[in-house]
Design an enzyme around this catalytic site. Structure first.
Site, short mmCIF file in Angstrom:
data_model
loop_
_atom_site.label_atom_id
_atom_site.label_comp_id
_atom_site.label_asym_id
_atom_site.label_seq_id
_atom_site.Cartn_x
_atom_site.Cartn_y
_atom_site.Cartn_z
N CYS A 92 2.18 5.28 -8.05
CA CYS A 92 2.47 6.46 -8.87
C CYS A 92 3.35 7.47 -8.09
CB CYS A 92 1.47 7.31 -9.55
SG CYS A 92 0.27 5.93 -10.53
N ARG A 151 7.39 3.90 -6.24
CA ARG A 151 6.20 4.25 -5.93
C ARG A 151 5.44 3.70 -7.25
NH1 ARG A 151 4.67 8.37 -2.54
NH2 ARG A 151 2.73 8.45 -3.49
N TRP A 210 2.16 3.25 -11.36
CA TRP A 210 1.46 1.97 -10.99
C TRP A 210 0.25 1.85 -11.51
CZ3 TRP A 210 -2.48 0.14 -7.69
CH2 TRP A 210 -2.34 -1.18 -7.26
N ASN A 245 -1.88 10.91 -9.86
CA ASN A 245 -1.68 9.78 -8.88
C ASN A 245 -3.08 9.87 -8.35
OD1 ASN A 245 -0.89 8.22 -7.01
ND2 ASN A 245 -0.10 9.38 -5.61
N GLY A 246 -3.46 8.40 -8.15
CA GLY A 246 -4.87 8.22 -7.53
C GLY A 246 -5.94 7.73 -8.44
N GLU A 266 5.09 -12.26 9.48
CA GLU A 266 6.23 -11.19 8.63
C GLU A 266 7.15 -11.86 7.75
OE1 GLU A 266 6.00 -8.05 7.94
OE2 GLU A 266 8.05 -7.53 7.40
N LYS A 319 6.98 -11.12 3.73
CA LYS A 319 8.58 -10.74 2.91
C LYS A 319 8.70 -11.84 1.89
CE LYS A 319 8.95 -7.22 4.07
NZ LYS A 319 8.33 -6.50 5.03
N GLU A 358 6.15 -11.51 -1.24
CA GLU A 358 6.41 -10.40 -2.00
C GLU A 358 7.64 -10.31 -2.76
OE1 GLU A 358 6.18 -6.43 0.01
OE2 GLU A 358 7.01 -7.42 1.66
N HIS A 384 -4.37 -28.21 13.18
CA HIS A 384 -5.85 -27.98 12.95
C HIS A 384 -6.19 -27.73 11.39
CE1 HIS A 384 -7.05 -27.63 17.01
NE2 HIS A 384 -6.14 -26.92 17.40
N LYS A 403 5.07 1.29 -3.29
CA LYS A 403 5.42 1.48 -1.94
C LYS A 403 4.47 2.03 -1.22
CE LYS A 403 8.44 1.91 1.27
NZ LYS A 403 8.90 0.52 1.95
C1 F6R Z 1 5.51 -4.96 2.99
C2 F6R Z 1 4.98 -3.76 3.05
C3 F6R Z 1 3.35 -3.51 2.88
C4 F6R Z 1 3.26 -2.14 3.69
C5 F6R Z 1 1.96 -1.78 3.78
C6 F6R Z 1 1.58 -0.54 4.58
O1 F6R Z 1 6.91 -5.15 2.82
O2 F6R Z 1 5.85 -2.98 2.82
O3 F6R Z 1 2.84 -4.46 3.53
O4 F6R Z 1 3.81 -2.48 5.12
O5 F6R Z 1 1.43 -1.52 2.60
O6 F6R Z 1 2.31 0.65 4.17
P1 F6R Z 1 2.26 1.66 5.29
O7 F6R Z 1 2.96 1.25 6.30
O8 F6R Z 1 3.08 2.91 4.44
O9 F6R Z 1 0.81 2.10 5.67
#
Ligand code: F6R
Length: 612
Positions: A2, A27, A74, A100-101, A484, A488, A491, A507, A607
């Protein structure tokens, strides 16, 4: 999770509110809404879906008024519908709230408020706050600040709340608990928002807010009080980046722009970290040599991509500083009685500085007596504020939901910490540190080199756009890179992607390999690296079972059986994640584009994850 914005001043409020929501849409993008402070009755519009839906609905109908609040959601409680979109109103339609929350005790509040005659029109936790504030405001003869203060005393959970009332429309009242809120101080106008990007084009003066602090603003004043009503002196700071940093700058997506910003982000994070006498300069750690020498272990806590930076920390710090390092997913940490005390250094890594799982782990670590060091990209956010020390990365604002440049700078930060600890421990000489640091300084140029040659990779990626599974293999420092790469892809492309340690293949995971399954293998750096041969064998094993293999390897390495080899410049093996990650980011980006997905705002994500 949010985005929230509030405005009061001479402008037609919808302009800064919509501009702010555009910058905050990363967000959350399930719905959006605004409430404008028309005297006597509020003007409210809210729509499910992206902000553009709200904008279309607003086209013809906007009153020109000078204050208001806006929200991009969100969804947590209640689906992403028009009704559940914020703002939420009291029954008179005169008081509006955005949030937000999560309000944890919303059910009991709702039952009590309904018993008093309040009629609810949404399934959200937030609506109970609108009704509660409405009653409390009446008890306080129209004083919204006092009402907010009393409301906060009964609310449980995490929240940023902004409220506006039609009887005093130029006034906006906000509060934060475990969720972000910053104030922007302009000339004859003031702002509140989840982060500074929302108002950066209007002012660079910001005020950070502590827990449970209440802000009351109108065009010419900002007053901050605590829960007892005591006035708090504002902690003002100047925002160091400008509005263009939060714009796409000619790129088709923020993510692509941010991938291309990585050389600069890495260079900026490294700048000025070695003294003339070859000492790594990390004064912000606030640890003496003796304190470092008495550390028994380091525990790294983080989530998602930041967790992968934590895995790299284990390799680098154990190698250089000879201190045992454990790495834990932040959401798991406090539920397993971790053994930590004052001889443990806990490193919390977070781009946003607001991730609730990480914040809770930080609090747990602190309560157990550990010293907490944050690695963070967002000035004055909650995690650094609650930590004992903070090392800021200088990636600049990261707008795309998928993290790219923040990760690379987090890894640089852990290298710097590793070198600093090693120097204090005497496990690396000043000369060694000098050499390693100089090699770090070469990394931006090497990332640049990769970015100059990504076009064939983009073309290749498109050939895989219809595949529904991609596997990633790595060993040693290439293992976090594989994780990683898979994250990526999941998502952004919404497909099944897994990262495995090469040795684990036999395994179990090798059963996933079928005719045509794409496998991306990260060959360990350093030609003499013993693991090189093992990974080459893994490549043959998957190839023999029908996999299409793409290899990421250093220049000059010959790999048999690969359909495509992506070469990256030669670096010290421990630095390989900085380079090997970049093609994987491009791969995921291109897959998302080819599949027609929303790159910057992937489905179901947000985000800044401010709920546990
Ligand atoms: C993946 C991504 C998330 C963040 C995770 C932690 O691309 O962006 O996995 O890395 O939500 O977020 P922060 O770093 O803001 O604590």
């Amino acid at each position: 999770m949010c985005g929230i914005v509030g405005y009061t001043g001479p402008q037609s409020a919808s302009v800064p509110l919509i501009a702010g929501l555009k910058r905050l849409e990363y967000r959350g993008y399930d719905s959006a809404g605004i409430a404008l402070g028309t005297a006597g009755k509020l003007f409210v519009e809210k729509k499910a879906g992206k902000l553009s839906n709200l904008e279309s609905a607003l086209d013809s109908s906007l009153p020109s008024v000078h204050s208001g609040i806006g929200h991009t959601r969100w969804a947590t409680h209640g689906g992403p519908t028009d009704q559940n979109a914020h703002p939420h109103l009291d029954n008179e339609g005169k008081l509006a709230v955005i949030h937000n929350g999560i309000i944890e005790n919303y059910t009991e509040l709702r039952i009590a408020l309904e018993a008093k005659g309040h009629k609810f029109s949404s399934q959200t936790d937030t609506e109970s706050v609108a009704h509660l504030l409405s009653d409390l405001r009446k008890e306080h003869q129209g004083d919204l600040t006092k009402a907010m203060r009393d409301a906060v005393k009964v609310l449980r959970g995490s929240f940023t709340l902004l409220a506006i009332h039609a009887d005093k429309p130029e006034e906006i009242v906000g509060v934060r608990r475990n969720s972000p809120l910053v104030v922007g101080v302009g000339t004859g106008e003031n702002f509140m928002a989840s982060d500074v990007s929302a108002f950066i084009e209007y002012t660079k003066q910001a005020i950070e807010l502590g827990q449970d602090e209440i802000v009351t603003m109108d065009p010419t004043s900002v007053v901050i009080t605590d829960l007892d009503g005591k006035t708090i002196k504002p902690k003002t700071y100047e925002i160091s980046w400008d509005a263009t940093a939060a714009e796409k700058g000619g790129f088709s997506h923020f993510m692509l722009k941010e991938i291309f910003e990585q050389p600069k982000a890495v260079a900026d994070t490294l700048i000025g970290r070695l003294s003339d006498n070859n000492q790594i300069l990390l004064d912000e750690l606030h640890m003496s040599k003796q304190e470092i020498q008495s550390l028994k272990k380091i525990t790294v806590i983080a989530c998602g991509t930041a967790y992968h930076a934590g895995l790299v920390a284990k390799y680098a710090i154990e190698k250089w500083a000879k201190i045992p390092v454990e790495v834990e997913i932040a959401s798991e940490f406090r539920y397993r009685d971790p053994i930590i005390d004052s001889t443990t250094l806990v490193i919390a890594i977070s781009q946003s500085g607001e991730t609730m799982d990480t914040l809770m782990a930080v609090r747990h670590a602190k309560s157990a007596g550990a010293r907490v060091l944050a690695i963070c990209n967002t000035n004055s956010s909650t995690i650094p504020r609650e930590s004992d020390a903070v090392l800021y990365t200088h990636a600049g604002p990261e707008i795309a939901v998928a993290s790219t440049k923040a990760l690379l700078t987090q890894i640089i930060a852990v290298y710097l910490i590793g070198l600093h600890l090693a120097q204090a421990n005497g496990s690396l000489s000043d000369q060694q540190v000098h050499e390693i640091y100089n090699e770090l300084l070469e990394l931006p140029g090497k990332i640049e080199q990769i970015l100059e040659t990504v076009e064939p990779l983009r073309e290749l990626t498109r050939k895989f756009a219809k595949n529904d599974t991609v596997l990633f293999l790595g060993r040693n420092i290439g293992y976090p890179v594989a994780l990683e790469g898979a994250l990526k892809l999941k998502e952004l492309a919404y497909i099944h992607a897994e990262g495995f340690a090469g040795g684990e293949l036999k395994h179990g995971p090798i059963a996933l390999i079928d005719q045509g399954t794409p496998v991306i293998a990260i060959l360990p750096a350093g030609k003499e690296h013993a693991l090189d041969e093992k990974m080459l064998s893994n490549i043959q094993e998957v190839k023999a079972r029908g996999a299409r293999v793409i290899v990421i390897a250093e220049e000059g390495v010959v790999v048999e059986g690969a359909e495509h080899v992506i070469t990256i410049p030669v670096v010290r093996p421990i630095f390989q994640p900085i380079l090997a990650t970049v093609p994987l980011q491009v791969f995921a980006y291109e897959m998302a584009v080819a599949r027609g997905n929303d790159v910057d705002q992937p489905r179901n994500l947000a985000k800044s994850v401010t709920v546990e």
